[in-house]
Design a protein around this motif. Sequence first.
Motif, mmCIF file in Angstrom:
data_model
loop_
_atom_site.group_PDB
_atom_site.id
_atom_site.type_symbol
_atom_site.label_atom_id
_atom_site.label_comp_id
_atom_site.label_asym_id
_atom_site.label_seq_id
_atom_site.Cartn_x
_atom_site.Cartn_y
_atom_site.Cartn_z
ATOM 1 N N TYR A 54 19.782 160.494 -34.813
ATOM 2 C CA TYR A 54 19.915 161.354 -35.987
ATOM 3 C C TYR A 54 19.102 162.649 -35.910
ATOM 4 C CZ TYR A 54 19.048 163.040 -40.696
ATOM 5 O OH TYR A 54 18.885 163.850 -41.784
ATOM 6 N N PRO A 55 17.814 162.614 -35.564
ATOM 7 C CA PRO A 55 17.069 163.894 -35.535
ATOM 8 C C PRO A 55 17.670 164.915 -34.565
ATOM 9 C CG PRO A 55 15.553 162.039 -35.440
ATOM 10 C CD PRO A 55 16.934 161.480 -35.278
ATOM 11 N N ASP A 56 18.166 164.444 -33.420
ATOM 12 C CA ASP A 56 18.775 165.367 -32.453
ATOM 13 C C ASP A 56 20.131 165.875 -32.936
ATOM 14 O OD1 ASP A 56 16.553 165.021 -30.875
ATOM 15 O OD2 ASP A 56 17.532 163.631 -29.474
ATOM 16 N N VAL A 57 20.864 165.028 -33.653
ATOM 17 C CA VAL A 57 22.152 165.466 -34.217
ATOM 18 C C VAL A 57 21.916 166.618 -35.184
ATOM 19 C CG1 VAL A 57 24.056 164.801 -35.748
ATOM 20 C CG2 VAL A 57 23.321 163.257 -33.928
ATOM 21 N N VAL A 58 20.932 166.458 -36.062
ATOM 22 C CA VAL A 58 20.627 167.507 -37.043
ATOM 23 C C VAL A 58 20.166 168.775 -36.336
ATOM 24 C CG1 VAL A 58 19.120 168.147 -38.968
ATOM 25 C CG2 VAL A 58 20.163 165.881 -38.894
ATOM 26 N N ALA A 59 19.339 168.630 -35.313
ATOM 27 C CA ALA A 59 18.857 169.801 -34.571
ATOM 28 C C ALA A 59 20.010 170.543 -33.906
ATOM 29 C CB ALA A 59 17.833 169.371 -33.529
ATOM 30 N N ASP A 82 23.288 160.808 -44.894
ATOM 31 C CA ASP A 82 23.195 159.417 -44.427
ATOM 32 C C ASP A 82 21.956 159.169 -43.572
ATOM 33 O OD1 ASP A 82 25.558 159.005 -45.756
ATOM 34 O OD2 ASP A 82 26.779 158.780 -43.943
ATOM 35 N N GLN A 83 21.354 160.205 -43.072
ATOM 36 C CA GLN A 83 20.143 160.166 -42.254
ATOM 37 C C GLN A 83 20.251 159.179 -41.099
ATOM 38 O OE1 GLN A 83 16.700 159.869 -44.749
ATOM 39 N NE2 GLN A 83 17.148 161.774 -45.775
ATOM 40 N N ALA A 84 19.417 158.155 -41.054
ATOM 41 C CA ALA A 84 19.326 157.269 -39.888
ATOM 42 C C ALA A 84 20.618 156.515 -39.591
ATOM 43 C CB ALA A 84 18.174 156.284 -40.064
ATOM 44 N N ALA A 85 21.524 156.407 -40.543
ATOM 45 C CA ALA A 85 22.803 155.740 -40.298
ATOM 46 C C ALA A 85 23.726 156.612 -39.441
ATOM 47 C CB ALA A 85 23.487 155.406 -41.616
ATOM 48 N N CYS A 86 23.396 157.886 -39.327
ATOM 49 C CA CYS A 86 24.216 158.835 -38.574
ATOM 50 C C CYS A 86 23.815 158.841 -37.108
ATOM 51 C CB CYS A 86 24.039 160.236 -39.184
ATOM 52 S SG CYS A 86 25.053 161.484 -38.396
ATOM 53 N N ARG A 87 24.814 158.803 -36.230
ATOM 54 C CA ARG A 87 24.583 158.819 -34.783
ATOM 55 C C ARG A 87 25.603 159.751 -34.127
ATOM 56 N NH1 ARG A 87 20.620 156.070 -34.542
ATOM 57 N NH2 ARG A 87 20.279 153.872 -34.596
ATOM 58 N N GLY A 88 25.208 160.279 -33.000
ATOM 59 C CA GLY A 88 26.116 161.121 -32.238
ATOM 60 C C GLY A 88 26.404 160.493 -30.884
ATOM 61 N N TYR A 89 27.567 160.774 -30.356
ATOM 62 C CA TYR A 89 27.966 160.320 -29.030
ATOM 63 C C TYR A 89 28.477 161.532 -28.262
ATOM 64 C CZ TYR A 89 27.782 155.712 -31.155
ATOM 65 O OH TYR A 89 27.352 154.580 -31.801
ATOM 66 N N ILE A 127 30.327 162.612 -34.020
ATOM 67 C CA ILE A 127 29.277 162.184 -34.938
ATOM 68 C C ILE A 127 29.850 161.094 -35.857
ATOM 69 C CG2 ILE A 127 27.622 162.908 -36.698
ATOM 70 C CD1 ILE A 127 27.251 164.237 -33.907
ATOM 71 N N VAL A 128 29.139 159.967 -35.949
ATOM 72 C CA VAL A 128 29.633 158.810 -36.682
ATOM 73 C C VAL A 128 28.563 158.311 -37.647
ATOM 74 C CG1 VAL A 128 30.456 156.437 -36.430
ATOM 75 C CG2 VAL A 128 31.034 158.125 -34.697
ATOM 76 N N SER A 129 29.013 157.836 -38.806
ATOM 77 C CA SER A 129 28.106 157.189 -39.754
ATOM 78 C C SER A 129 28.895 156.144 -40.537
ATOM 79 C CB SER A 129 27.495 158.205 -40.715
ATOM 80 O OG SER A 129 26.604 157.567 -41.598
ATOM 81 N N ASN A 130 28.307 154.974 -40.684
ATOM 82 C CA ASN A 130 28.912 153.892 -41.454
ATOM 83 C C ASN A 130 30.366 153.613 -41.053
ATOM 84 O OD1 ASN A 130 26.548 153.457 -43.043
ATOM 85 N ND2 ASN A 130 27.076 155.288 -44.206
ATOM 86 N N GLY A 131 30.632 153.651 -39.748
ATOM 87 C CA GLY A 131 31.947 153.288 -39.238
ATOM 88 C C GLY A 131 33.006 154.363 -39.317
#
Length: 170
Positions: A54-59, A82-89, A127-131
């Motif tokens: 998440y921190p790198d996604v926001v950056a 969503d903060q920590a629930a958010c992930r990037g691939y 970028i994905v969050s909560n499915g």
Amino acid sequence: MLPRSSSRTPGNFANFESARDAVQRIVPLETRFSELKELGFDPDAGSNVTLIPYPDVVARLAPYPALTLQQLDPGVRKCVEDQAACRGYLFHFERQGRRRTGSFWLDFLNIRRVTEVTGWSFDALVIVSNGTVLFRNFAGQPQIDRFERQSNPLGPLQPAGEAAGALLKR
């Protein structure tokens, strides 16, 4: 009689265009995380996937603190909420071929080597969050076409000259 080589990253795409078409079928805020595999982007079994926290996604997507949430893409805004629930691939696919051209004897004697490099490379950020996919973007080189030239005036003796030069510098 000159060497050839190739490299490719495993993936379902034969060229840049097919990868681009696949990533464009991902609809932000609609496509489910589970559907990515069907589109050729497998975050779990893919060997060329980088997980972005998440921190790198926001950056990457909201690099200026002066931007308000309203100014961000709706998917990026949802990621920030969503903060920590958010992930990037980050998916990376490429194919490259290397073929030496020119005179066999000049190449064999290490006097002059010319290598033709062709292929393509593709990167997709999802970028994905909560499915649910919140955001997607892509970049890359649709056509790699370059020549690498190496000239060694001393031919097969060139490495010995370089080694001697290194010893003299000590």
